[in-house]
Scaffold this motif. Sequence first.
Motif, mmCIF file in Angstrom:
data_model
loop_
_atom_site.group_PDB
_atom_site.id
_atom_site.type_symbol
_atom_site.label_atom_id
_atom_site.label_comp_id
_atom_site.label_asym_id
_atom_site.label_seq_id
_atom_site.Cartn_x
_atom_site.Cartn_y
_atom_site.Cartn_z
ATOM 1 N N ILE A 69 -11.813 8.813 5.590
ATOM 2 C CA ILE A 69 -12.196 10.144 4.864
ATOM 3 C C ILE A 69 -11.193 10.546 3.779
ATOM 4 O O ILE A 69 -11.380 10.837 2.835
ATOM 5 C CB ILE A 69 -12.502 11.304 5.920
ATOM 6 N N GLN A 70 -9.870 10.155 4.135
ATOM 7 C CA GLN A 70 -8.574 10.459 3.498
ATOM 8 C C GLN A 70 -8.415 12.083 3.217
ATOM 9 O O GLN A 70 -7.166 12.259 3.300
ATOM 10 C CB GLN A 70 -8.951 9.909 2.040
ATOM 11 N N SER A 71 -9.408 12.877 2.912
ATOM 12 C CA SER A 71 -9.010 14.197 3.019
ATOM 13 C C SER A 71 -10.009 15.107 3.349
ATOM 14 O O SER A 71 -11.172 14.636 3.198
ATOM 15 C CB SER A 71 -8.392 14.510 1.414
ATOM 16 N N ILE A 111 0.826 -1.465 -0.025
ATOM 17 C CA ILE A 111 0.009 0.069 -0.142
ATOM 18 C C ILE A 111 0.761 1.221 -0.004
ATOM 19 O O ILE A 111 0.373 2.126 -0.615
ATOM 20 C CB ILE A 111 -1.115 -0.168 1.333
ATOM 21 N N ARG A 112 2.022 1.191 0.623
ATOM 22 C CA ARG A 112 2.824 2.262 0.600
ATOM 23 C C ARG A 112 4.371 1.777 0.503
ATOM 24 O O ARG A 112 4.689 0.665 0.889
ATOM 25 C CB ARG A 112 2.917 2.998 2.001
ATOM 26 N N GLU A 113 5.370 2.616 -0.154
ATOM 27 C CA GLU A 113 6.538 2.349 -0.599
ATOM 28 C C GLU A 113 7.357 1.891 0.748
ATOM 29 O O GLU A 113 8.093 0.763 0.518
ATOM 30 C CB GLU A 113 7.162 3.573 -1.214
ATOM 31 N N TYR A 160 1.454 10.542 1.683
ATOM 32 C CA TYR A 160 0.825 10.079 0.420
ATOM 33 C C TYR A 160 2.365 9.047 -0.262
ATOM 34 O O TYR A 160 3.321 9.907 -0.278
ATOM 35 C CB TYR A 160 0.716 10.980 -0.414
ATOM 36 N N SER A 161 1.992 8.130 -0.856
ATOM 37 C CA SER A 161 3.132 7.382 -1.433
ATOM 38 C C SER A 161 2.576 7.093 -2.799
ATOM 39 O O SER A 161 1.676 6.384 -2.981
ATOM 40 C CB SER A 161 3.332 6.255 -0.501
ATOM 41 N N VAL A 162 3.466 7.522 -3.865
ATOM 42 C CA VAL A 162 3.075 7.318 -5.193
ATOM 43 C C VAL A 162 3.057 5.972 -5.647
ATOM 44 O O VAL A 162 4.248 5.000 -5.208
ATOM 45 C CB VAL A 162 3.804 8.150 -6.352
ATOM 46 N N ALA A 202 -7.991 6.933 -6.698
ATOM 47 C CA ALA A 202 -6.956 7.286 -7.497
ATOM 48 C C ALA A 202 -5.500 6.964 -7.187
ATOM 49 O O ALA A 202 -4.555 6.693 -7.668
ATOM 50 C CB ALA A 202 -6.850 8.623 -7.963
ATOM 51 N N PHE A 203 -5.335 6.865 -5.635
ATOM 52 C CA PHE A 203 -3.983 6.735 -5.043
ATOM 53 C C PHE A 203 -3.474 5.287 -4.769
ATOM 54 O O PHE A 203 -2.689 5.007 -4.441
ATOM 55 C CB PHE A 203 -3.967 7.533 -3.896
ATOM 56 N N CYS A 204 -4.587 4.290 -4.855
ATOM 57 C CA CYS A 204 -4.521 3.061 -4.216
ATOM 58 C C CYS A 204 -4.302 2.106 -5.058
ATOM 59 O O CYS A 204 -4.835 1.925 -6.083
ATOM 60 C CB CYS A 204 -5.854 2.877 -3.343
ATOM 61 N N THR A 231 -10.748 6.983 11.450
ATOM 62 C CA THR A 231 -10.877 7.270 10.031
ATOM 63 C C THR A 231 -9.471 6.870 9.725
ATOM 64 O O THR A 231 -8.349 6.517 10.530
ATOM 65 C CB THR A 231 -11.158 8.701 9.925
ATOM 66 N N ASP A 232 -9.262 7.031 8.313
ATOM 67 C CA ASP A 232 -7.708 7.078 7.703
ATOM 68 C C ASP A 232 -7.718 8.109 6.924
ATOM 69 O O ASP A 232 -8.678 8.955 6.079
ATOM 70 C CB ASP A 232 -7.582 5.955 6.621
ATOM 71 N N ILE A 233 -6.510 9.064 7.119
ATOM 72 C CA ILE A 233 -6.342 10.189 6.312
ATOM 73 C C ILE A 233 -4.909 10.103 5.528
ATOM 74 O O ILE A 233 -3.836 9.708 6.271
ATOM 75 C CB ILE A 233 -6.315 11.258 7.293
HETATM 76 N N1 5AD Z 1 -0.238 6.302 0.125
HETATM 77 C C1 5AD Z 1 -0.510 6.767 1.455
HETATM 78 N N2 5AD Z 1 -1.521 6.125 1.907
HETATM 79 C C2 5AD Z 1 -2.365 5.242 1.330
HETATM 80 N N3 5AD Z 1 -3.395 4.453 1.683
HETATM 81 C C3 5AD Z 1 -3.795 3.690 0.536
HETATM 82 N N4 5AD Z 1 -3.149 4.225 -0.441
HETATM 83 C C4 5AD Z 1 -1.869 5.041 -0.031
HETATM 84 C C5 5AD Z 1 -1.186 5.493 -0.525
HETATM 85 N N5 5AD Z 1 -0.817 5.356 -1.917
HETATM 86 C C6 5AD Z 1 -4.009 4.513 2.935
HETATM 87 C C7 5AD Z 1 -5.517 4.974 2.883
HETATM 88 C C8 5AD Z 1 -6.452 3.589 3.054
HETATM 89 C C9 5AD Z 1 -5.465 3.181 4.088
HETATM 90 C C10 5AD Z 1 -5.635 1.540 4.304
HETATM 91 O O1 5AD Z 1 -4.012 3.095 3.604
HETATM 92 O O2 5AD Z 1 -5.744 5.836 3.998
HETATM 93 O O3 5AD Z 1 -7.578 3.807 3.629
#
Ligand code: 5AD
Length: 425
Positions: A247-249, A37-39, A319-321, A148-150, A285-287
């Motif tokens: 919510i994410q943002s 999910i993240r680098e 955020y991780s691309v 878009a980020f996931c 939540t997740d942000i």
């Molecule tokens: N970068 C950072 N956080 C992310 N999440 C998902 N994709 C990314 C990303 N590319 C987070 C979101 C999600 C949680 C499981 O991981 O907040 O709800």
Amino acid sequence: MNVADSQTVSAVLRRAGYVSADRVEDADVILLNTCAIREHAEEKVLHRLRELARLKQSRPEVKLGLLGCMAQHNRVAIMEKAAFLDVVAGPDSYRRLPEMLGRAGDNYNASIDVRLDRAETYADITPDYGGGVRAYVTAMRGCDKFCAFCVVPFVRGRERSIPPSDLMREIGELAARGVKEVVLLGQTVNAYRFGDTGFSALLKMVASIGGIERIRFMSPHPGDVSDSLIEAMATEPKVQPHLHLPIQSGSDRILAAMERGYTVAEYLALVARVRAAIPAVAISTDIIVGFHGEEESDFEATTDVMRAVGYDSAFMFKYSVREHTRAFRLGDSVSEEEKGRRLIALIALQEEMSIARNRAMVGREFPVLVEGPARRGGGMMAGKTPQFKTAIFAVDTAAVGTAAGDTVNVRVDSASSHSLMCSLA
Ligand code: 5AD
Ligand code: SF4
């Protein structure tokens, strides 16, 4: 989700005659289940793999495998960096692991299987439950949301739900083994649908299983919180009053770029509906901070929403691309330093709010499902309140025994951001 997947892998291998080793040094097969999910997670995995590869120096017959989303996501890069791997298996390939392990080592080629399978749910495989009063049960796999980020939809594939009959059988077995609480799992668990059975109907079915006292679920998507789900939470006493609502943002502009499918106003209206129906509910939540294009004003909008909702707890991430995602091509406009600054500010804000919300519990009573001795020791016991807050309390040894699996009433004496110190009520 990965713990539950590892339990499925364990069951697959046990059926094939494997037994688990107590220590990694004694194992002939070492499988590392991973997240993409993240680098940052990937870097940790490569580090750990290199450590494990050292065990192969003295015992070359040891087979080392990489499982899960990271295997699915970038097997090519991984095979370059970790050429010593014998097995690489994605989340839909676990059924074939015994054959893969049998083949591994032939011709010094790794056995690689990262086919995604729209039909694979492992419904017939009862995972090796790890013990304890709480069990995690996968109700659906995959995700069709494509935020878009996931990377999840790319590494776990399409949404598919496990038949209710399999879930009922599995949870019935767990109840017979002393499990009191089940957590239904899915990437968007409330998108669960099998034939006519939607998620709220599933909750009610699970609630009918004798011995199961508490039901939770993780992780729902705000877009799939239906009136019938709120109604099930409000009326079915076994369904616990805790809702994780990522919510994410807090900025509409960023939410649109993230393709989350809701606006801040819609999200807040949902929170209000949930709170009106379930007054005792805890909301977490997740942000993500620093999504591409996030300006200071967007970040401030996020802190405003956090204050407006007053979350009980939050998971916060930089955020991780991720390659393959729609946001990959957008870029990464916020510097690492700025992401770090925003993350620290968010964590500090949440910490303040968690303390305030937990302190508001002081003097109140809650039923707590006892899990066992508290980590801090000292004869203290720990368990969760219905809201999934950790309660720590001393047991009166002279009185009736309090054991894991019992539910006791406690009164909150004091609170920190992460736990409630209580006495038996
Ligand atoms: N970068 C950072 N956080 C992310 N999440 C998902 N994709 C990314 C990303 N590319 C987070 C979101 C999600 C949680 C499981 O991981 O907040 O709800
Ligand atoms: Fe990822 Fe969005 Fe699916 Fe959650 S709903 S797993 S954030 S794509």
